[in-house]
Design a protein around this motif. Structure first.
Motif, PDB file in Angstrom:
ATOM      1  N   GLN A   1       1.093  -1.167  -0.004  1.00 51.27           N
ATOM      2  CA  GLN A   1      -0.044   0.042   0.040  1.00 51.27           C
ATOM      3  C   GLN A   1       1.002   1.371   0.202  1.00 51.27           C
ATOM      4  O   GLN A   1       2.029   1.273   0.396  1.00 51.27           O
ATOM      5  CB  GLN A   1      -0.736   0.026   1.110  1.00 51.27           C
TER       6      GLN A   1
ATOM      7  N   SER B   1       0.146   3.717   1.789  1.00 50.17           N
ATOM      8  CA  SER B   1       0.138   4.575   3.231  1.00 50.17           C
ATOM      9  C   SER B   1       1.481   4.642   3.697  1.00 50.17           C
ATOM     10  O   SER B   1       1.757   5.263   4.711  1.00 50.17           O
ATOM     11  CB  SER B   1      -0.830   3.559   4.052  1.00 50.17           C
TER      12      SER B   1
ATOM     13  N   GLN C   1       2.990   7.796   3.960  1.00 50.83           N
ATOM     14  CA  GLN C   1       2.410   8.822   5.063  1.00 50.83           C
ATOM     15  C   GLN C   1       3.423   8.916   6.329  1.00 50.83           C
ATOM     16  O   GLN C   1       3.773  10.174   6.626  1.00 50.83           O
ATOM     17  CB  GLN C   1       1.434   8.223   5.833  1.00 50.83           C
TER      18      GLN C   1
ATOM     19  N   ARG D   1       0.687  -6.882  -4.512  1.00 52.89           N
ATOM     20  CA  ARG D   1      -0.086  -8.063  -3.509  1.00 52.89           C
ATOM     21  C   ARG D   1      -0.058  -9.279  -4.059  1.00 52.89           C
ATOM     22  O   ARG D   1      -0.314  -9.608  -5.689  1.00 52.89           O
ATOM     23  CB  ARG D   1      -1.248  -7.595  -3.302  1.00 52.89           C
TER      24      ARG D   1
ATOM     25  N   GLU E   1      -2.263   7.918  -2.451  1.00 55.62           N
ATOM     26  CA  GLU E   1      -2.143   8.150  -1.061  1.00 55.62           C
ATOM     27  C   GLU E   1      -2.336   9.646  -0.701  1.00 55.62           C
ATOM     28  O   GLU E   1      -1.735  10.395  -1.302  1.00 55.62           O
ATOM     29  CB  GLU E   1      -1.121   7.589  -0.286  1.00 55.62           C
TER      30      GLU E   1
ATOM     31  N   PHE F   1      -9.585   0.290   9.049  1.00 55.31           N
ATOM     32  CA  PHE F   1      -8.116   0.260   8.630  1.00 55.31           C
ATOM     33  C   PHE F   1      -7.350   0.576   9.959  1.00 55.31           C
ATOM     34  O   PHE F   1      -7.950   1.330  10.787  1.00 55.31           O
ATOM     35  CB  PHE F   1      -7.862   1.423   7.703  1.00 55.31           C
TER      36      PHE F   1
ATOM     37  N   PHE G   1      -4.744   2.371  10.633  1.00 53.65           N
ATOM     38  CA  PHE G   1      -4.106   3.444  10.773  1.00 53.65           C
ATOM     39  C   PHE G   1      -4.914   4.923  10.671  1.00 53.65           C
ATOM     40  O   PHE G   1      -4.652   5.633  10.868  1.00 53.65           O
ATOM     41  CB  PHE G   1      -3.064   3.813   9.833  1.00 53.65           C
ATOM     42  N   THR G   2      -6.364   4.582  10.695  1.00 55.11           N
ATOM     43  CA  THR G   2      -7.204   5.675  10.729  1.00 55.11           C
ATOM     44  C   THR G   2      -8.483   5.343  11.886  1.00 55.11           C
ATOM     45  O   THR G   2      -8.665   4.247  11.874  1.00 55.11           O
ATOM     46  CB  THR G   2      -7.828   5.983   9.441  1.00 55.11           C
TER      47      THR G   2
ATOM     48  N   ALA H   1      -6.619  10.807   5.986  1.00 59.79           N
ATOM     49  CA  ALA H   1      -5.629  10.117   5.207  1.00 59.79           C
ATOM     50  C   ALA H   1      -6.788   9.460   4.101  1.00 59.79           C
ATOM     51  O   ALA H   1      -7.672   9.121   4.436  1.00 59.79           O
ATOM     52  CB  ALA H   1      -4.757   9.115   5.817  1.00 59.79           C
ATOM     53  N   PHE H   2      -6.217   9.161   3.075  1.00 63.60           N
ATOM     54  CA  PHE H   2      -7.207   8.428   1.980  1.00 63.60           C
ATOM     55  C   PHE H   2      -6.358   7.585   1.172  1.00 63.60           C
ATOM     56  O   PHE H   2      -4.953   8.307   0.822  1.00 63.60           O
ATOM     57  CB  PHE H   2      -8.278   9.098   1.252  1.00 63.60           C
ATOM     58  N   GLY H   3      -6.708   6.621   0.456  1.00 68.32           N
ATOM     59  CA  GLY H   3      -6.008   5.676  -0.319  1.00 68.32           C
ATOM     60  C   GLY H   3      -6.852   5.428  -1.432  1.00 68.32           C
ATOM     61  O   GLY H   3      -7.886   4.818  -1.166  1.00 68.32           O
TER      62      GLY H   3
END
Ligand code: DAH
Length: 346
Positions: free
Chosen positions: A177, A179, A182, A203, A219, A257, A259-260, A314-316
């Motif tokens: 990812q 992320s 970040q 992946r 991201e 998620f 991390f959020t 944050a967003f992905g």
């Protein structure tokens, strides 16, 4: 033959020769005339040979006339030769015209790949909202891909069936990812921050029309004081409006998620049927577009940012998925096939 008969004969040859030369139409025909009159067995030559039979007194006058006739025929032949050459050349040239309207031999220009195009569109939209570009490595450590992102030890994403680990061991992997960026940005730079980071992710998945082991994400991260979920919604609604070229209804469904907190999945009304249901949205009327949420305080603490003072969102998003939706591509493998018939439609 008498002198007067010879003179008459010479004049007759001259008349006939000049007449025929004038009428000659080809250089081959002209050459034939030259041989017939001036050649070794030509009419004039035969007469000239007869001069020997004349007396010394008679010879000069006839000889003079004979030379003049010869010269006139020769000069008429030369003039006619020149004229015929010109007209033959002219007709040759007009028959072999160069067609300057023929298309030239051009080089085929390459053009931008659809994923690069969509990536560029996404980045430009966020540039317009004050975000700047950030990049991170594709070969990552477990720390940036999972630990620093508050991912529990036994989270399924860490499984080697989902993530590609390297021969170095579990600590070095191909990032799954974007992320990761970040964390890398927050380690180096002080808030406030606004970054957008597109790039490749990997992946360990089976290939099908929707999944490929290599794909692309963008991201986003914003860190500031008193950031609200409303600001996250406003930012993403504006992104969707600009990306699809029209305002669309959106909905934020609760999700998880690591991390959020809180986390959400953002759906937009399908831009093609506007919610009616069509093939693109699988007759649901909605498209799942991206994951997002408010940055978890644990993530801020891990990089030394005080969560009491700073907050953020944050967003992905999947670039391949957005490109498929926007341009009606029904199979992710098209992006990686290098098939020019597909690429040239963009
Ligand atoms: N990294 C997540 C994924 O690959 C997507 C994502 C979700 C990114 C929420 C975020 C976020 O920044 O806040 O599925």
């Amino acid at each position: 033959m008498s002198v007067s008969e010879l003179k008459e004969k010479l004049e007759q040859i001259e008349r006939e020769a000049l007449d025929e030369v004038k009428q000659a139409a080809t250089s081959a025909g002209l050459e034939e005339l030259r041989v017939n009159y001036l050649g070794q067995k030509g009419a004039l030559t035969v007469v000239l040979r007869g001069l020997g039979l004349l007396s010394k007194d008679e010879r000069p006058a006839v000889g003079e006339l004979a030379n003049r006739v010869k010269e006139r025929i020769a000069s008429e032949l030369a003039a006619r030769k020149e004229a015929i050459y010109r007209s033959e050349l002219a007709s040759k040239l007009s028959g072999q015209k160069i067609d300057v309207t023929l298309p030239g031999v051009g080089h085929q220009l390459g053009h931008i790949h659809p994923l690069t195009l969509v990536s560029e569109q996404i980045v430009q939209i966020f540039f317009g909202m004050g975000f700047s570009l950030a990049e991170g490595p594709e070969v990552e450590t477990e720390y940036y891909n999972f630990d620093a992102l508050n991912t529990p030890e036994h989270h399924p994403a860490r499984d080697s069936q989902d993530t590609f680990y390297t021969d170095v061991g579990r600590s070095v992997l191909l990032r799954s990812q974007t992320s990761t960026v970040q964390v890398r940005v927050m380690e180096k730079r002080k808030p406030p921050l606004r970054i957008i980071s597109p790039g490749r992710v990997y992946r360990n998945e089976e290939i099908n029309a929707r999944k490929f082991p290599l794909f692309h994400q963008a991201e986003g991260l914003l860190i500031d004081r008193d950031v609200t979920f409303g600001q996250l919604k406003g930012t993403l609604n504006e992104f969707i409006r600009l990306f699809f070229g029209r305002p669309l209804k959106t909905r934020f469904r609760p999700d998880f998620f690591p991390f959020t907190e809180p986390s959400a999945e953002l759906d937009s009304q399908c831009p093609f049927c506007l919610g009616e249901g069509c093939r693109t949205c699988g007759h649901r009327g909605w498209l799942e577009l991206l994951g997002c949420g408010m940055v978890d305080p644990n993530v801020l603490e891990a990089v030394g940012i005080d969560p009491e003072e700073w907050s953020g969102f944050a967003f992905g998003m999947g670039i391949d998925r957005l490109a498929m939706l926007k341009y009606g591509v029904n199979d992710i493998r098209h992006f990686f096939s290098s098939d020019l018939r597909f690429l040239e439609t963009f």
